[in-house]
Design an enzyme around this catalytic site. Sequence first.
Site, short mmCIF file in Angstrom:
data_model
loop_
_atom_site.label_atom_id
_atom_site.label_comp_id
_atom_site.label_asym_id
_atom_site.label_seq_id
_atom_site.Cartn_x
_atom_site.Cartn_y
_atom_site.Cartn_z
N ALA A 1 0.07 -1.27 -0.12
CA ALA A 1 0.01 0.23 -0.25
C ALA A 1 0.58 1.38 -0.17
CB ALA A 1 -0.95 0.57 0.96
N ARG B 1 10.06 7.62 -2.48
CA ARG B 1 11.55 7.86 -2.32
C ARG B 1 12.12 7.75 -3.39
NH1 ARG B 1 14.61 5.41 3.32
NH2 ARG B 1 12.17 4.50 3.16
N THR C 1 2.24 -1.18 9.62
CA THR C 1 2.21 -2.72 8.97
C THR C 1 1.44 -3.18 10.19
OG1 THR C 1 4.39 -3.01 10.60
CG2 THR C 1 4.75 -2.58 7.91
N ASN D 1 15.84 -8.10 11.91
CA ASN D 1 14.21 -7.75 11.55
C ASN D 1 14.11 -7.70 10.33
OD1 ASN D 1 11.42 -8.75 10.95
ND2 ASN D 1 10.86 -6.28 11.22
N ARG E 1 9.85 -12.47 -35.97
CA ARG E 1 8.76 -11.82 -35.36
C ARG E 1 7.27 -13.13 -34.25
NH1 ARG E 1 5.69 -7.72 -38.87
NH2 ARG E 1 4.10 -7.54 -37.19
N TYR F 1 11.19 -9.45 -46.30
CA TYR F 1 10.02 -8.94 -45.39
C TYR F 1 9.81 -10.15 -46.26
CZ TYR F 1 5.88 -8.69 -43.15
OH TYR F 1 4.82 -8.91 -42.81
N TYR G 1 -0.26 -8.19 -46.97
CA TYR G 1 -1.99 -7.36 -46.37
C TYR G 1 -2.43 -6.28 -47.22
CZ TYR G 1 -4.38 -3.74 -43.01
OH TYR G 1 -5.95 -3.28 -41.75
N ALA H 1 13.68 -11.33 -61.65
CA ALA H 1 14.53 -10.29 -60.87
C ALA H 1 13.60 -8.58 -60.67
CB ALA H 1 15.72 -10.03 -61.26
N ARG I 1 7.91 -7.07 -65.11
CA ARG I 1 8.50 -6.57 -65.72
C ARG I 1 8.03 -5.42 -66.65
NH1 ARG I 1 13.37 -8.84 -64.47
NH2 ARG I 1 13.71 -9.19 -66.43
#
Length: 463
Positions: free
Chosen positions: A12, A17, A81, A169, A333, A366, A387, A423, A440
Amino acid sequence: MAAPLHIVVLAAGQGSRMKSALPKVLHSLAGQPLLHHVLDAGRSLRPDGLHVVIGHGAEQVREKTPGSDIQWVIQKEQLGTGHAVAQALPGIPETARVLVLYGDVPLTSADTLSRLAGVISRESLGLLTVNLLDPAGYGRIIRDRHGAVTGIVEQKDATPDQLVITEVNTGLLGAPAERLKEWLPALSSNNAQGEYYLTDIIALARSEGLGVEVSQPDDPEEVQGVNNRVQLSGLERWFQRRQAEALMMGGASLADPARVDVRGRVETGQDVEIDVNVVMEGEVVIGDRVHIGPNVVLRNCRISADARIEANSVIEGARVDHGAAIGPFARLRPDALIGPEARVGNFVEIKKSSIGRGSKVNHLSYVGDTTMGTGVNVGAGTITCNYDGTSKHHTTVRDGAFIGSNTSLVAPVTLGERSLVGAGSTITRDVGDRELAVARGRQRNIADWVPAEDGLDSEEGDS
């Protein structure tokens, strides 16, 4: 049969500090909040109840601390306490043993707690003490001429003779619940702090003829509390040194034990080599003869035998199979599966994809949402366009396919066995087995396009 065990964790305090808006018990040590370390150790005892007393930043603490087994207790005013433990007592049966822990004392071992819990009974309290060369700031253990503990004196209330005592203690203690319910209402706040000290129950217990059984931790750092960031840093380094020693005892060679951080659970095989500045988080399994280069981050991953992870690579939620090579500067990932003897090279990112045995993605690529067969070669600069702005789509590359450099594979798309992609192509349709795909613009060379004298060859152009 032992009485039920209930654990009360005091969490609690504000921790002023620490100079932080974050509650002290949420500050991180070895990658997780201080309070989580305490709860993990407490749970190892399989308690019948787990009570956490919160006050400052209560909502933050609850939000950041998962666990359906926790009974949250609010301490509206921080009055010491003894007062804190009293707030939890209504939820604890009288027949229970109560073990009191602190949310800012994070590294007490399960063995130490088990020994302490084992001496709590209806006839005796359990008290954890430690001997320190410098006991400043701690409550001193007071013993009679027979060596029996008679009380604890806080430093601000201690006499000069008591201040030279080195047994102190730790704050961790245990007592029968039925006795706590009698003693805590009888505590006084007539002391230098104006608080209700839990430690005052020692004197009450002795006055009623109960014994005080003392145990000690294996290492003093186990019971070090955190009051400021300097102390937190010191505990972090001690903890990391212990983790490094465990890795070395388990068969790993560390280039520099002071420059490896473990923030979770790591399992290593034999003859593992780990270079400097390696960070391991979560659940990490490393097989025999694996080489981990410098500045590598391993997070919740499995690295199989004879694999090599080169410098500055990040592997998260992925699996690297036998003999595979990763990096340098590679990123795997979650749900990346790198097959045996496969190669993922520099500045390559793999996400939610499987790379088959012996396949190579060597440079600047990627690969996402892809199933790649064996013996595939992926040229530099290749990307899977997985995506479309709304949904993710899958790419399949079958065994032996060869993908030229600077190729875009627009998913969903399949490249057949031993197919070849020229390519610079943008592939939007499936490519059959052994087919050549070139997508291409046709090159045109136009003669005399550049004037013979364009200023670049003149003297002025050279100036």
